[in-house]
Scaffold this motif. Structure first.
Motif, PDB file in Angstrom:
ATOM      1  N   GLU A 139     -13.574  30.991   6.231  1.00 14.17           N
ATOM      2  CA  GLU A 139     -13.024  30.201   7.341  1.00 14.17           C
ATOM      3  C   GLU A 139     -11.855  29.325   6.919  1.00 14.17           C
ATOM      4  O   GLU A 139     -11.770  28.160   7.268  1.00 14.17           O
ATOM      5  CB  GLU A 139     -14.139  29.311   7.909  1.00 14.17           C
ATOM      6  CG  GLU A 139     -15.280  30.112   8.493  1.00 14.17           C
ATOM      7  CD  GLU A 139     -16.545  29.286   8.639  1.00 14.17           C
ATOM      8  OE1 GLU A 139     -16.438  28.103   9.003  1.00 14.17           O
ATOM      9  OE2 GLU A 139     -17.631  29.823   8.365  1.00 14.17           O
ATOM     10  N   LEU A 140     -10.976  29.886   6.108  1.00 13.64           N
ATOM     11  CA  LEU A 140      -9.897  29.055   5.576  1.00 13.64           C
ATOM     12  C   LEU A 140      -8.746  28.847   6.550  1.00 13.64           C
ATOM     13  O   LEU A 140      -7.887  28.009   6.318  1.00 13.64           O
ATOM     14  CB  LEU A 140      -9.367  29.682   4.280  1.00 13.64           C
ATOM     15  CG  LEU A 140     -10.413  29.771   3.160  1.00 13.64           C
ATOM     16  CD1 LEU A 140      -9.801  30.408   1.928  1.00 13.64           C
ATOM     17  CD2 LEU A 140     -10.963  28.393   2.812  1.00 13.64           C
ATOM     18  N   GLY A 141      -8.729  29.568   7.634  1.00 18.18           N
ATOM     19  CA  GLY A 141      -7.656  29.406   8.623  1.00 18.18           C
ATOM     20  C   GLY A 141      -6.347  29.978   8.105  1.00 18.18           C
ATOM     21  O   GLY A 141      -6.323  30.765   7.158  1.00 18.18           O
ATOM     22  N   ASP A 142      -5.282  29.520   8.713  1.00 19.63           N
ATOM     23  CA  ASP A 142      -3.967  30.062   8.386  1.00 19.63           C
ATOM     24  C   ASP A 142      -3.505  29.592   7.001  1.00 19.63           C
ATOM     25  O   ASP A 142      -3.379  28.401   6.751  1.00 19.63           O
ATOM     26  CB  ASP A 142      -2.991  29.573   9.461  1.00 19.63           C
ATOM     27  CG  ASP A 142      -1.593  30.123   9.235  1.00 19.63           C
ATOM     28  OD1 ASP A 142      -1.456  31.066   8.423  1.00 19.63           O
ATOM     29  OD2 ASP A 142      -0.653  29.594   9.857  1.00 19.63           O
ATOM     30  N   THR A 143      -3.279  30.547   6.109  1.00 15.49           N
ATOM     31  CA  THR A 143      -2.815  30.145   4.769  1.00 15.49           C
ATOM     32  C   THR A 143      -1.375  30.629   4.541  1.00 15.49           C
ATOM     33  O   THR A 143      -0.861  30.566   3.433  1.00 15.49           O
ATOM     34  CB  THR A 143      -3.722  30.747   3.670  1.00 15.49           C
ATOM     35  OG1 THR A 143      -3.803  32.155   3.873  1.00 15.49           O
ATOM     36  CG2 THR A 143      -5.117  30.163   3.710  1.00 15.49           C
ATOM     37  N   SER A 144      -0.737  31.067   5.624  1.00 12.12           N
ATOM     38  CA  SER A 144       0.592  31.674   5.457  1.00 12.12           C
ATOM     39  C   SER A 144       1.676  30.663   5.098  1.00 12.12           C
ATOM     40  O   SER A 144       2.713  31.031   4.565  1.00 12.12           O
ATOM     41  CB  SER A 144       0.978  32.417   6.728  1.00 12.12           C
ATOM     42  OG  SER A 144       1.053  31.471   7.779  1.00 12.12           O
ATOM     43  N   THR A 145       1.407  29.380   5.373  1.00  6.98           N
ATOM     44  CA  THR A 145       2.454  28.406   5.058  1.00  6.98           C
ATOM     45  C   THR A 145       2.364  27.914   3.614  1.00  6.98           C
ATOM     46  O   THR A 145       3.129  27.057   3.191  1.00  6.98           O
ATOM     47  CB  THR A 145       2.365  27.178   5.993  1.00  6.98           C
ATOM     48  OG1 THR A 145       1.029  26.677   5.911  1.00  6.98           O
ATOM     49  CG2 THR A 145       2.694  27.539   7.427  1.00  6.98           C
ATOM     50  N   LEU A 146       1.438  28.480   2.857  1.00  5.56           N
ATOM     51  CA  LEU A 146       1.320  28.049   1.454  1.00  5.56           C
ATOM     52  C   LEU A 146       2.499  28.564   0.637  1.00  5.56           C
ATOM     53  O   LEU A 146       2.968  29.693   0.833  1.00  5.56           O
ATOM     54  CB  LEU A 146       0.037  28.618   0.841  1.00  5.56           C
ATOM     55  CG  LEU A 146      -1.267  27.947   1.246  1.00  5.56           C
ATOM     56  CD1 LEU A 146      -2.437  28.663   0.596  1.00  5.56           C
ATOM     57  CD2 LEU A 146      -1.258  26.478   0.839  1.00  5.56           C
ATOM     58  N   ASP A 157      -1.873  24.818 -12.221  1.00  2.27           N
ATOM     59  CA  ASP A 157      -1.806  24.194 -10.903  1.00  2.27           C
ATOM     60  C   ASP A 157      -2.149  25.191  -9.809  1.00  2.27           C
ATOM     61  O   ASP A 157      -1.318  26.001  -9.413  1.00  2.27           O
ATOM     62  CB  ASP A 157      -0.408  23.600 -10.667  1.00  2.27           C
ATOM     63  CG  ASP A 157      -0.369  22.899  -9.317  1.00  2.27           C
ATOM     64  OD1 ASP A 157      -1.437  22.803  -8.662  1.00  2.27           O
ATOM     65  OD2 ASP A 157       0.715  22.450  -8.915  1.00  2.27           O
ATOM     66  N   ILE A 158      -3.360  25.123  -9.363  1.00  2.00           N
ATOM     67  CA  ILE A 158      -3.757  26.019  -8.278  1.00  2.00           C
ATOM     68  C   ILE A 158      -4.119  25.233  -7.012  1.00  2.00           C
ATOM     69  O   ILE A 158      -4.845  25.712  -6.156  1.00  2.00           O
ATOM     70  CB  ILE A 158      -4.919  26.953  -8.704  1.00  2.00           C
ATOM     71  CG1 ILE A 158      -6.088  26.134  -9.262  1.00  2.00           C
ATOM     72  CG2 ILE A 158      -4.457  27.982  -9.714  1.00  2.00           C
ATOM     73  CD1 ILE A 158      -7.339  26.960  -9.468  1.00  2.00           C
ATOM     74  N   LEU A 159      -3.595  24.017  -6.908  1.00  2.00           N
ATOM     75  CA  LEU A 159      -3.828  23.279  -5.663  1.00  2.00           C
ATOM     76  C   LEU A 159      -3.000  23.942  -4.561  1.00  2.00           C
ATOM     77  O   LEU A 159      -1.826  24.260  -4.774  1.00  2.00           O
ATOM     78  CB  LEU A 159      -3.424  21.809  -5.829  1.00  2.00           C
ATOM     79  CG  LEU A 159      -4.266  21.009  -6.828  1.00  2.00           C
ATOM     80  CD1 LEU A 159      -3.756  19.579  -6.936  1.00  2.00           C
ATOM     81  CD2 LEU A 159      -5.741  21.010  -6.436  1.00  2.00           C
ATOM     82  N   PRO A 160      -3.600  24.194  -3.418  1.00  2.00           N
ATOM     83  CA  PRO A 160      -2.859  24.883  -2.360  1.00  2.00           C
ATOM     84  C   PRO A 160      -1.831  23.954  -1.715  1.00  2.00           C
ATOM     85  O   PRO A 160      -2.206  22.977  -1.062  1.00  2.00           O
ATOM     86  CB  PRO A 160      -3.966  25.255  -1.354  1.00  2.00           C
ATOM     87  CG  PRO A 160      -5.069  24.290  -1.606  1.00  2.00           C
ATOM     88  CD  PRO A 160      -4.966  23.826  -3.015  1.00  2.00           C
ATOM     89  N   LYS A 161      -0.557  24.264  -1.922  1.00  2.00           N
ATOM     90  CA  LYS A 161       0.489  23.372  -1.394  1.00  2.00           C
ATOM     91  C   LYS A 161       1.405  24.101  -0.431  1.00  2.00           C
ATOM     92  O   LYS A 161       1.656  25.293  -0.596  1.00  2.00           O
ATOM     93  CB  LYS A 161       1.325  22.833  -2.558  1.00  2.00           C
ATOM     94  CG  LYS A 161       0.554  21.878  -3.425  1.00  2.00           C
ATOM     95  CD  LYS A 161       1.379  21.370  -4.575  1.00  2.00           C
ATOM     96  CE  LYS A 161       0.512  20.565  -5.521  1.00  2.00           C
ATOM     97  NZ  LYS A 161       1.047  20.471  -6.851  1.00  2.00           N
ATOM     98  N   THR A 162       1.893  23.342   0.523  1.00  2.00           N
ATOM     99  CA  THR A 162       2.884  23.924   1.433  1.00  2.00           C
ATOM    100  C   THR A 162       4.214  23.970   0.683  1.00  2.00           C
ATOM    101  O   THR A 162       4.342  23.401  -0.411  1.00  2.00           O
ATOM    102  CB  THR A 162       3.083  23.036   2.676  1.00  2.00           C
ATOM    103  OG1 THR A 162       3.535  21.757   2.224  1.00  2.00           O
ATOM    104  CG2 THR A 162       1.789  22.869   3.444  1.00  2.00           C
ATOM    105  N   ARG A 163       5.194  24.578   1.310  1.00  2.00           N
ATOM    106  CA  ARG A 163       6.491  24.662   0.616  1.00  2.00           C
ATOM    107  C   ARG A 163       7.096  23.286   0.401  1.00  2.00           C
ATOM    108  O   ARG A 163       7.853  23.074  -0.521  1.00  2.00           O
ATOM    109  CB  ARG A 163       7.447  25.578   1.389  1.00  2.00           C
ATOM    110  CG  ARG A 163       7.080  27.016   1.143  1.00  2.00           C
ATOM    111  CD  ARG A 163       7.948  28.002   1.881  1.00  2.00           C
ATOM    112  NE  ARG A 163       7.176  29.239   2.010  1.00  2.00           N
ATOM    113  CZ  ARG A 163       6.489  29.577   3.082  1.00  2.00           C
ATOM    114  NH1 ARG A 163       6.506  28.818   4.133  1.00  2.00           N
ATOM    115  NH2 ARG A 163       5.774  30.686   3.098  1.00  2.00           N
TER     116      ARG A 163
END
Ligand code: WTA
Length: 674
Positions: free
Chosen positions: A650-657, A625-631
């Motif tokens: 250009e992926l933007g903010d990924t910190s909430t992943l 499972d490598i789908l990018p999910k939030t918490r």
């Protein structure tokens, strides 16, 4: 980890290389002749005044037009009673009318021999014309036939037919007896049809033996039989002939043509209250099953009547050519209800833009002398790739207004439409609206003569429409350059009334996010000149060839496969279609089989269960499972969209992943795919 090597190249995004100065509206909206009602409105001397009047005095504006443009059986007592918080909309309370009388009888009485419908059949050069008198006879016969077969006021009737006079008569025949039609696009597969039948509790299905599009035969009756076998409610299937082919029979079948031919040519219209349901139409949402959007009688009729007249500058005697299928809202509002309520001659286009060659539309415009032409940007994009001689060999001098709908029109398409098709002389009208708005909400017209049209944007709100741009903080932003959620802050007569059987979902989808506003699901920008520019969906809905398709529905089908644990589908740019689906598929642990085969199986399943346009050509497979999910577990599709088009920087903010490391794995996988 296993990866599927995709054979397909990454889609190139069209880069706009057009610089246009726009154009001036050629024919203006003439206040005193086109809208004599303004005598009643103090201080109104221009389009701008009238728009302002319509939003500052909505009841006076709509009440005046409602009285003058609709034929009532009983006048209404109150103009509106609406509550955005409750999603409750009532217009023209106490009024009684029949929509089919407004669309047919009143014109048949005045101009019986005027052509109401021109059916441009799939077969090139085959047209059939139906006058208002003939249409009245046919509508009455269909209505009687429905009544004779037990269809009552309030019953839901599914119409699964190609664009044809019989299909229009079926819609209006339902309206005549107060039955609620649910038109299902004749390109949908049996499962989609069955789902719509079941959700609405449909007892009666109207269909044809087969249909033909672009020379290709589609087995409509066979699809109906499969759908009916899966549903518990259907009691009768009325089958009309399109090709005359022998098709299988079931005990529920009734010969529609024979029953109609025997029926009387007069049918007393049912007396309908303004707020009785007129029709429902399913549209794809961002989650779950399709939504049955409900429209009611008077408000919808008035709004489509006015928009068809003013957005397109429809004048008596014009030939109105909207090439949409009746299975979509555009077909309802601008092939059937809008034009017919104005007594227009409306074209029913059954074919495809490139059949038998890319000159089909323009050949038709010349032959039928079409004055207003309305299509989707996807059609334009597919045609501008062909030689301009396919356009230029035809005499297109009848055209006055060229319009588009379904998705943002790009500059290249706009410019080609304007110069090559319109010869620089026609108004190009980019119209923004939705199944839920019932009619056009934002468009460059109506406006004053000489006002400018800015290329490729929808620009101005229609009378009574108050767009609002809501920011992330939930507050309205009225500044020039504002960018945010496209909302509308005051109800208009044709706003959807509910989602059939699920008012909670209606509130949740459109009214709860920004309390007090209708939220469209689209993004919008107010440009520096104060015009509105729609920027695309903010949710998980794709627009494939102008057709709305929720990602969730495609994912549902993919997820059902025993080898699949989870999937995420996103829309990525496509040169012709605007968008196409791209699927990320996570296989179950231990699945080691042939991934190419799995891909083919999944594509087949989506084609069978939904429709060809929903099939993802490109699929990305992984076995973890490598789908990018939030918490909170929400998939961040923004990231998947970027990765699918190789915009890794250009992926933007990924910190909430929840697990930021998946991003690198996705990028590596995407690189390996090619
Ligand atoms: C999109 C079709 C930008 C939008 C009448 C909307 C547009 C959805 C435009 C509704 C336009 C339609 N510019 N986007 N001119 N017209 N859309 O319900 O995302 O099939 O929400 O109604 O199409 O699609 P629907």
């Amino acid at each position: 980890m296993i990866w599927c090597r995709s054979i397909l190249p990454v889609v190139r995004q069209i880069k706009s290389r057009w610089i246009s100065t726009g154009s001036r509206l050629t024919s203006g909206f003439s206040l005193s002749t086109d809208i004599p009602e303004i005598e009643n409105f103090k201080g109104v001397n221009s389009y701008k005044d009238l728009h302002k009047f319509s939003i500052t005095n909505p009841d006076e504006f709509w009440g005046t037009l409602g009285r003058s443009r609709i034929d009532w059986m009983k006048p209404f007592d109150k103009v509106s009673e609406c509550d955005m918080h409750k999603g409750s909309f009532k217009w023209f309370l106490g009024g009684q009318l029949n929509v089919s009388v407004n669309c047919v009888d009143r014109h048949a009485a005045k101009t019986p021999d005027k052509v109401a419908l021109i059916w441009e059949k799939d077969e090139p050069n085959e047209t059939e014309k139906v006058t208002y008198k003939e249409l009245l006879d046919l509508v009455c016969q269909v209505a009687n036939c429905l009544r004779d077969n037990g269809v009552k006021k309030g019953d839901r009737v599914a119409i699964y037919m190609p664009v044809s006079p019989m299909a229009v008569a079926a819609m209006l025949g339902c309206a005549r007896i107060g039955a609620i039609h649910s038109v299902v696009y004749a390109g949908f597969k049996p499962d989609s049809l069955a789902e719509r039948i079941e959700d609405a509790g449909v007892e009666t299905v109207l269909t044809t033996d087969q249909c033909v599009r672009g020379g290709e035969v589609i087995e409509l009756k066979k699809n109906v039989d499969e759908a009916v076998a899966k549903s518990s409610t259907v009691k009768r299937v009325l089958v009309s002939k399109r090709t005359g082919a022998e098709v299988g029979k079931t005990p529920l079948d009734i010969d529609f043509d024979e029953a109609v031919a025997k029926a009387s040519k007069w049918c007393e219209p049912e007396v309908m209250n303004s707020e009785d349901m007129l029709f429902m139409l399913y549209t794809s949402g961002s989650t779950g099953k399709p939504k049955g959007i409900v429209h009611s009688q008077a408000g919808y009729l008035l709004y489509t009547n006015l928009t068809q007249k003013f957005v397109f500058d429809y004048q008596e005697g014009d030939i109105f050519g909207c090439v949409a299928d009746i299975g979509w809202i555009t077909g309802h509002s601008y092939v059937v209800y809008g034009p017919l309520s104005n007594g227009a001659t409306t074209v029913l286009f059954e074919s495809k833009p490139r059949y038998p060659d890319p000159g089909r539309y323009w050949d038709m415009v010349e032959r039928l002398k079409i004055n207003q032409f309305y299509c989707a940007p996807t059609g334009i994009r597919s045609l501008l790739r062909s030689d301009n001689s396919f356009v230029q060999k035809y005499d297109l001098s009848s055209l006055r207004v060229l319009a588009s709908v379904g998705e943002p029109i790009d500059h290249e398409a706009w410019e080609w439409y304007h110069t090559v098709v319109g010869g620089g002389k026609c108004d190009v009208v980019d119209s923004w609206w939705q199944t839920e708005t019932g009619g056009i909400a934002i468009a460059p017209r109506p406006s004053g003569a000489g006002d400018k049209i800015v290329p490729a944007i929808a620009m101005r709100p229609f009378f009574g429409i108050q767009p609002a741009i809501l920011g992330r903080d939930g507050k309205e932003d009225t500044s020039l350059g504002a960018n945010g959620a496209c909302c509308i802050k005051y109800p208009w007569p044709s706003i959807a009334r509910t989602i059939y059987g699920d008012h909670e979902r209606f509130l949740e989808t459109y009214f709860n996010k920004y309390p007090g506003y209708y939220f469209s699901g689209d993004g919008v920008r107010l440009n520096q000149e104060g015009y509105y520019q729609l920027t695309g969906r903010m949710d998980d809905v794709m627009s494939i060839s102008g057709i709305r398709q929720g990602s969730a529905e495609v994912e549902d089908v993919i997820d059902e496969h025993p080898d699949v644990s989870e999937s995420a589908v996103v829309g990525i740019p496509h040169e012709i279609k605007g968008e196409e689906p791209f699927a990320y598929v996570i296989t179950k642990q231990g699945v080691t089989g042939d991934i190419e085969q799995l891909k083919t199986d999944l594509q087949h399943k989506v084609r069978e269960r939904i429709a060809g346009f929903a099939v993802p050509r490109q699929m990305f497979f992984a076995d973890e499972d490598i789908l990018p999910k939030t918490r909170s577990g929400k998939i961040m599709r923004r990231i998947l969209r970027k990765i699918a088009v190789d915009e890794f920087e250009e992926l933007g903010d990924t910190s909430t992943l929840a697990e930021p490391a998946v991003v690198e794995k996705l990028i590596q996988g995407r690189i390996l795919m090619k």
